[in-house]
Structures are given as structure tokens and as C-alpha cells.
Design an enzyme around this catalytic site. Structure first.
Site, PDB file in Angstrom:
ATOM      1  N   ARG A 226      26.998   9.441 -84.927  1.00  0.00           N
ATOM      2  CA  ARG A 226      26.480   8.069 -84.962  1.00  0.00           C
ATOM      3  C   ARG A 226      26.231   7.500 -83.562  1.00  0.00           C
ATOM      4  NH1 ARG A 226      26.290   4.334 -88.928  1.00  0.00           N
ATOM      5  NH2 ARG A 226      27.738   5.346 -90.351  1.00  0.00           N
ATOM      6  N   ASP A 284      24.033  12.948 -96.868  1.00  0.00           N
ATOM      7  CA  ASP A 284      24.240  11.545 -97.254  1.00  0.00           C
ATOM      8  C   ASP A 284      23.194  11.121 -98.292  1.00  0.00           C
ATOM      9  OD1 ASP A 284      25.586   9.160 -97.248  1.00  0.00           O
ATOM     10  OD2 ASP A 284      24.927   8.497 -95.268  1.00  0.00           O
TER      11      ASP A 284
HETATM   12 ZN    ZN Z   1      28.945   6.675 -94.916  1.00  0.00          ZN
END
Ligand code: ZN
Length: 383
Positions: A226, A284
């Protein structure tokens, strides 16, 4: 049902060369230079020139959809088996996400069982972003022991403005329950942690590990790419024996905001000395890809299972050969992280979850899951 795949270039994920692979029922029965077999009940597949690799093990998916972070209008749709097959995912692990109010574990369970009935080898996590975790039976330990597809708790959010900001004590309690449930059920137990953009990063995990005898491998952080700071801390977790996961689905806005592309994160982790077998990639899928600017939601895209195959193609195009580390991060490594012993590898006795691809991974042509053919010559055979 017996299937013989002939002359495939086998990536187990280690390259084994050109081999014949025999599928008997739901397992891989043999891998030989040449398997002699005849008979009308055997299906023969000539895989000359093609790659054969394990089906992808996707440690984080949202089969019930995700989103809702900008209100009901941007909820994402449910995922069907065909979505996963098209992306080469044979073991999707389903999780709730931010919204565990209008989506429930009961709905997730139903969706996971639907994916199974359509041929996939799906699993699921109990819990959601929050603590105390929501459960199917009222208790994390009972969920793991009594509900067969449940393999842990996830994705539980830490270091994120959308998390419930658990204390070390609260998180330690959940981790202890996952550990006990994993032990009693024989599943191992995994606590999949959603990492946000907060400054705490993995500090909470290090606190718990320093003050308990829980195993490091129990804590499996995702979205570790991230931002660069989180990536560095995650590499340390991997160097000490933990598994770390990189999210493949992304948007130009997320990259511009500092996210490290998953392939770059994988390669730089290996360069930095993190053990390559502890690095994993997930899609995801079904999750929303929110674009926050100064804490305000500006837009939302949807993650897809096919992101994994796209990443493999990207890796191939940059080196023109089978990228062993990327294939391992899509197959054997997540299977190890989730303690799914028969998944993510091509060896006798393993589940017959297999992908056939044209050379250089240009096209996925065939998918098998538990010996059942779910794609034939590019045609999806399930819904
Ligand atoms: Zn997540």
C-alpha cells in the site's frame, strides 16, 4: 474419471521440464516423462507447447461483493464461478470487508458453497474488518472447528481509518482464538490482516508477538504494497518467518497516491532478502478500490480475479520466460500461508487444480479444479 495431459511444460511451480501428468478423480496421480495408457475411459489432452501450472490460490476475495463505502450506490456485485475460472483462480478464499452490516457471514457462506457446487475449491474467513469479530456460531473457535470451509478470521482491519482500531489486547484475543480453533480443527488457522494507510502499520502485531508465544505465521498481513513504509516493515515480518501478501488490483490513482505496484513489491522484497517462499499475491476481487483524497471518497473501481493473470502476463513480458517467483506467489506460497496442504503444487497426491496456458501465458486455455474441467480450449464450462 481419468485424464492424461501429455507433453506439457510443467511449472510445479518449479520447472520440471516436459512431462505427462495423470489425473485420477480429484487428484494428481502421476508425473512422468511418458505415461503409457490406453482405453476409451481415458481423456487425452495434447498440451505440446503449453504451460501447465497449479490453479491460483487467491487468499483474499469478496464473493459477496464489497464497497458501500460511499453509500449504497457504490456497492459492488457478487462474483460468480465463471469470474474466477476466467482468471485462473481455483481456490478463492472469501471474506467480508468493510461492510458487515448489509452483508453477513451467512450470505458469504452461501456464496462460497455456491462456488463449490459450480466446481471451485472455495474457502472462507470468519469475521470482518471489526473487533469483536462477527461469527457464524457465536465464537471464532467454534466457527473453525464446526464450519468446514472456514480457515481463519479475515480480513480484520488495523492501521486504517475504517478499522475499529483494536487494542493489542483485543487483537491478541482474536489471534489466540484463531490459533486454538486452527489447532483443534487441524486447519492451522490464519488471521488475515487488512493493513490501511495509518502510521501504526504492523506495530500492533510486533507488540503481540513480543508479549505472547503465538506463532508469527498466524499473522498474515495483506495490502503490504500500500505504501513504501509499510512494505519495508512487511519485509521484516517475512524475514522473521511470516507470510506477507501484495494486492494486485490497483488503479492509477492508488499508484499516484504512493501504492507500490505488486510486481515491483515482490521483486524488491526478494532483492531486499525476504524469503521468496513467504511472498504472496492476491486479487482482492469483488472489493472496491476507493479513491480517497484527504479522507474524502472521490471515486470507486472494482477489483477482478483476472488481475492475477494480467500480472503474470506482465511478468512474462518483461523477461520472456516462466517467472518462477511470480507463479509461486500465486500458487504454492499462498497455499502454504493458508496451510492448504494439497493446493498450489503439481505433485502426486495433490489436488488436480491445474491451468493450461499458451506459451508465454498469452492465453489461458484450460482449467481443472479437483479433476473437473471448468474451461476447455478457452471456453468456460461453468456459470
Ligand atoms: Zn482490505
Amino acid at each position: 474419471m481419468i485424464t492424461l495431459i501429455r507433453n506439457a511444460r510443467v511449472l510445479s511451480p518449479e520447472p520440471l521440464g516436459i512431462r505427462d501428468v495423470l489425473i485420477a478423480g480429484d487428484r494428481i496421480a502421476a508425473i512422468e516423462n511418458q505415461v503409457e495408457l490406453a482405453g476409451n475411459s481415458v481423456e487425452f489432452i495434447d498440451a505440446e507447447g503449453r504451460w501447465l501450472m497449479p490453479g491460483f490460490v487467491d487468499a483474499l476475495t469478496h464473493p459477496c461483493g464489497g464497497g458501500g463505502e460511499g453509500g449504497f450506490g457504490n456497492r459492488t456485485r457478487e462474483l460468480e464461478a465463471g469470474d474466477f475460472v476466467a482468471g485462473g483462480v481455483t481456490t478463492p478464499v472469501g471474506a467480508l470487508g468493510t461492510d458487515a452490516v448489509t452483508r453477513s457471514l451467512e450470505v458469504l457462506y452461501g456464496q462460497v458453497m455456491k462456488l463449490r457446487s459450480r466446481g471451485l475449491s472455495a474457502r472462507m474467513f470468519s469475521g470482518s474488518y471489526r473487533v469483536p469479530p462477527n461469527t457464524l456460531t457465536g465464537d471464532v473457535v467454534r466457527d473453525l472447528v464446526l464450519i468446514e470451509p472456514v480457515i481463519g478470521v479475515g480480513e480484520l482491519a488495523i492501521s486504517d481509518h475504517r478499522s475499529s482500531h483494536p487494542s493489542a489486547e483485543e487483537l491478541r484475543r482474536v489471534a489466540s482464538d484463531v490459533h486454538l480453533g486452527g489447532t483443534l480443527s487441524g486447519k492451522g488457522g490464519t488471521l488475515l490482516l487488512h493493513l490501511g494507510d495509518g502510521n501504526e502499520r504492523l506495530d500492533l502485531v510486533e507488540d503481540i508477538l513480543a508479549s505472547s508465544d503465538l506463532p508469527r505465521r498466524l499473522f498474515y498481513p495483506t495490502h503490504c504494497n500500500r505504501n513504501p513504509g509499510l512494505l519495508v516493515q512487511a519485509m521484516e515480518h517475512a524475514k522473521k518467518g511470516g507470510f506477507i501478501d501484495f494486492t494486485v488490483s490497483t488503479t492509477p490513482e492508488l499508484i499516484a497516491a504512493g501504492e507500490v505496484p505488486a510486481l515491483e513489491a515482490l521483486r524488491s522484497s526478494i532483492e531486499a532478502g525476504a524469503p521468496r517462499e513467504n511472498l504472496t499475491l492476491s486479487s482482492d476481487a469483488g472489493g472496491s478500490l476507493p479513491n480517497y483524497v484527504d479522507g474524502e471518497l472521490k471515486g470507486l473501481a472494482e477489483a477482478r480475479p483476472s488481475a492475477l493473470l494480467d500480472l503474470l502476463r506482465e511478468a512474462v513480458s518483461s523477461q520472456d520466460e516462466a517467472p518462477a517467483d511470480v507463479i509461486a506467489a500465486l500458487t504454492r506460497n499462498p497455499a502454504e500461508a493458508l496451510q492448504l496442504a494439497r493446493k498450489g503444487r503439481i505433485e502426486p497426491g495433490a489436488d488436480a487444480d491445474l491451468l493450461l496456458l499458451d506459451p508465454l501465458a498469452t492465453q489461458l486455455t484450460d482449467v481443472f479444479c479437483l479433476g473437473r474441467r471448468l474451461m476447455r480450449d478457452g471456453q468456460i464450462l461453468t456459470t
